[in-house]
Design an enzyme around this catalytic site. Structure first.
Site, PDB file in Angstrom:
ATOM      1  N   GLY A  14       0.825  -1.194   0.000  1.00 50.68           N
ATOM      2  CA  GLY A  14       0.000   0.000   0.000  1.00 50.68           C
ATOM      3  C   GLY A  14       0.861   1.245   0.000  1.00 50.68           C
ATOM      4  O   GLY A  14       0.523   2.257   0.611  1.00 50.68           O
ATOM      5  N   SER A  16       1.818   3.365  -2.397  1.00 47.79           N
ATOM      6  CA  SER A  16       1.729   4.381  -3.446  1.00 47.79           C
ATOM      7  C   SER A  16       0.993   5.640  -3.018  1.00 47.79           C
ATOM      8  O   SER A  16       1.082   6.668  -3.702  1.00 47.79           O
ATOM      9  CB  SER A  16       1.024   3.797  -4.676  1.00 47.79           C
ATOM     10  OG  SER A  16      -0.332   3.471  -4.378  1.00 47.79           O
ATOM     11  N   ASP A  64      -2.171  -7.830  -5.560  1.00 44.85           N
ATOM     12  CA  ASP A  64      -3.183  -7.859  -4.506  1.00 44.85           C
ATOM     13  C   ASP A  64      -2.600  -8.606  -3.319  1.00 44.85           C
ATOM     14  O   ASP A  64      -2.374  -9.827  -3.400  1.00 44.85           O
ATOM     15  CB  ASP A  64      -4.443  -8.541  -5.028  1.00 44.85           C
ATOM     16  CG  ASP A  64      -5.556  -8.603  -4.001  1.00 44.85           C
ATOM     17  OD1 ASP A  64      -5.343  -8.160  -2.852  1.00 44.85           O
ATOM     18  OD2 ASP A  64      -6.655  -9.100  -4.350  1.00 44.85           O
ATOM     19  N   ASN A  91       1.319  -2.379   5.267  1.00 43.94           N
ATOM     20  CA  ASN A  91       0.502  -1.181   5.397  1.00 43.94           C
ATOM     21  C   ASN A  91      -0.776  -1.224   4.572  1.00 43.94           C
ATOM     22  O   ASN A  91      -1.675  -0.409   4.780  1.00 43.94           O
ATOM     23  CB  ASN A  91       1.345   0.037   4.985  1.00 43.94           C
ATOM     24  CG  ASN A  91       0.544   1.299   4.850  1.00 43.94           C
ATOM     25  OD1 ASN A  91       0.235   1.967   5.837  1.00 43.94           O
ATOM     26  ND2 ASN A  91       0.184   1.644   3.616  1.00 43.94           N
ATOM     27  N   SER A 143      -4.236   1.097  13.725  1.00 49.76           N
ATOM     28  CA  SER A 143      -5.001   2.335  13.840  1.00 49.76           C
ATOM     29  C   SER A 143      -5.450   2.492  15.282  1.00 49.76           C
ATOM     30  O   SER A 143      -5.537   1.508  16.027  1.00 49.76           O
ATOM     31  CB  SER A 143      -6.226   2.289  12.920  1.00 49.76           C
ATOM     32  OG  SER A 143      -7.045   3.432  13.089  1.00 49.76           O
ATOM     33  N   TYR A 157     -13.590  -2.161   9.649  1.00 49.49           N
ATOM     34  CA  TYR A 157     -12.233  -1.610   9.691  1.00 49.49           C
ATOM     35  C   TYR A 157     -11.649  -1.754  11.101  1.00 49.49           C
ATOM     36  O   TYR A 157     -10.512  -2.217  11.273  1.00 49.49           O
ATOM     37  CB  TYR A 157     -12.279  -0.143   9.275  1.00 49.49           C
ATOM     38  CG  TYR A 157     -10.952   0.578   9.391  1.00 49.49           C
ATOM     39  CD1 TYR A 157     -10.004   0.478   8.387  1.00 49.49           C
ATOM     40  CD2 TYR A 157     -10.662   1.379  10.502  1.00 49.49           C
ATOM     41  CE1 TYR A 157      -8.783   1.151   8.485  1.00 49.49           C
ATOM     42  CE2 TYR A 157      -9.463   2.051  10.612  1.00 49.49           C
ATOM     43  CZ  TYR A 157      -8.524   1.935   9.599  1.00 49.49           C
ATOM     44  OH  TYR A 157      -7.327   2.595   9.698  1.00 49.49           O
ATOM     45  N   LYS A 161      -8.306  -3.917  12.330  1.00 51.33           N
ATOM     46  CA  LYS A 161      -7.134  -3.297  12.949  1.00 51.33           C
ATOM     47  C   LYS A 161      -6.867  -3.866  14.338  1.00 51.33           C
ATOM     48  O   LYS A 161      -5.712  -4.036  14.748  1.00 51.33           O
ATOM     49  CB  LYS A 161      -7.323  -1.775  13.005  1.00 51.33           C
ATOM     50  CG  LYS A 161      -7.317  -1.125  11.627  1.00 51.33           C
ATOM     51  CD  LYS A 161      -6.029  -1.428  10.869  1.00 51.33           C
ATOM     52  CE  LYS A 161      -5.960  -0.777   9.518  1.00 51.33           C
ATOM     53  NZ  LYS A 161      -4.678  -1.020   8.828  1.00 51.33           N
ATOM     54  N   ILE A 190      -4.675  11.395  10.145  1.00 50.54           N
ATOM     55  CA  ILE A 190      -3.507  11.770   9.366  1.00 50.54           C
ATOM     56  C   ILE A 190      -3.960  12.418   8.064  1.00 50.54           C
ATOM     57  O   ILE A 190      -4.901  11.929   7.415  1.00 50.54           O
ATOM     58  CB  ILE A 190      -2.633  10.535   9.058  1.00 50.54           C
ATOM     59  CG1 ILE A 190      -2.255   9.805  10.356  1.00 50.54           C
ATOM     60  CG2 ILE A 190      -1.394  10.923   8.267  1.00 50.54           C
ATOM     61  CD1 ILE A 190      -1.436  10.628  11.339  1.00 50.54           C
TER      62      ILE A 190
END
Length: 259
Positions: A14, A16, A64, A91, A143, A157, A161, A190
């Site tokens: 992740g 990019s 992926d 990440n 997170s 989510y 985490k 962030i």
């Protein structure tokens, strides 16, 4: 710390956009050689180009990270490009908002695959490289949402985490035999590419709830990840570091009024 990362080979999944891009850039600034992993070519090429333009070393891999074949091929590509793997920053993650009443089982599964399954797969695939190198560093991007706080629409989510931290604690014991550490950074709010879409009022409200008075930058997370990736953190494993400007501390916005 800067010199202990120089020359090391680091995978950032992740990598990019957003936090992953920030981690990759900070590690490159410390002299690491990067494999930037993403699903989209355009953003990945841009991220790699920026690292190279700044004098760093970076390659890209498109895949992926929830797919075992892609993960294994990614590690093989990294070893072929650089000769090994020293650092894994797992990440890759998604955070689509959807409340439980509206969530379909496949929505839940998609978030778990990208956020939690991918962390397991990437760690598993890197173990032979860590064993060959005689040491390794793993940094998970978790997170505050899930392990510490909750937010409507992010039950999947948050669960993913929190699940990462359950995985981390046993993984720390199992990876120790390979002289490999695993730790997690827990970001608060962030500033990333998509955050501006939430509007100025949202950003102002969020900043007002943070004792340091601002949202974090991706480099704030990158510096935390760089510490965990360093030789100086070699005796730290199975631990978490909240990087949130103190966001989780106030009981309410009213608590901030007295600052």
């Amino acid at each position: 710390m800067r010199s202990s990362i120089t020359g090391k080979v680091a995978i950032v999944t992740g990598g990019s956009k957003g936090i992953g891009k920030g981690i990759a850039q900070v590690l490159a600034e410390h002299g690491a050689r990067l494999m930037v992993v993403a699903r989209g070519r355009e953003a990945a090429e841009q991220a790699v180009g920026e690292i190279r333009d700044a004098g760093g070393a970076a390659e890209l891999y498109l895949g992926d990270m929830a797919d075992w074949d892609d993960v294994r091929a990614m590690v093989e590509a990294t070893v072929a490009a650089y000769g090994g793997v020293d650092i894994l920053c797992a990440n890759a993650g998604v955070f689509p908002a959807k409340k439980i009443i509206d969530m379909e089982p496949e929505d839940w599964d998609a978030v778990m695959a990208t956020n939690l399954r991918s962390a397991f797969l990437c760690v598993k695939a890197c173990i032979p490289a860590f064993e060959t190198a005689g040491r390794g560093r793993v940094v998970l991007t978790s997170s505050i949402t899930g392990p510490v706080t909750g937010f409507p629409g992010w039950s999947h989510y948050g669960a993913s985490k929190a699940g990462q931290l359950g995985f981390l604690r046993t993984a720390a014991m199992e990876l120790a035999r390979y002289n490999t550490t695993i730790n997690a950074v827990l970001p608060g709010n962030i500033v990333t590419e998509g955050l501006g879409d939430l509007g100025a009022d949202y950003l102002a409200t969020m900043a007002a709830s943070i004792p340091l008075g601002r949202l974090g930058s991706v480099s704030d997370i990158g510096h935390a990840a760089a510490f965990f990736a360093s030789d100086e953190a070699g005796y730290v494993t199975g631990q978490t570091l909240i990087v949130d400007g103190g966001q989780v501390l106030p009981e309410s916005l009213e608590a901030m009024a007295g600052i």
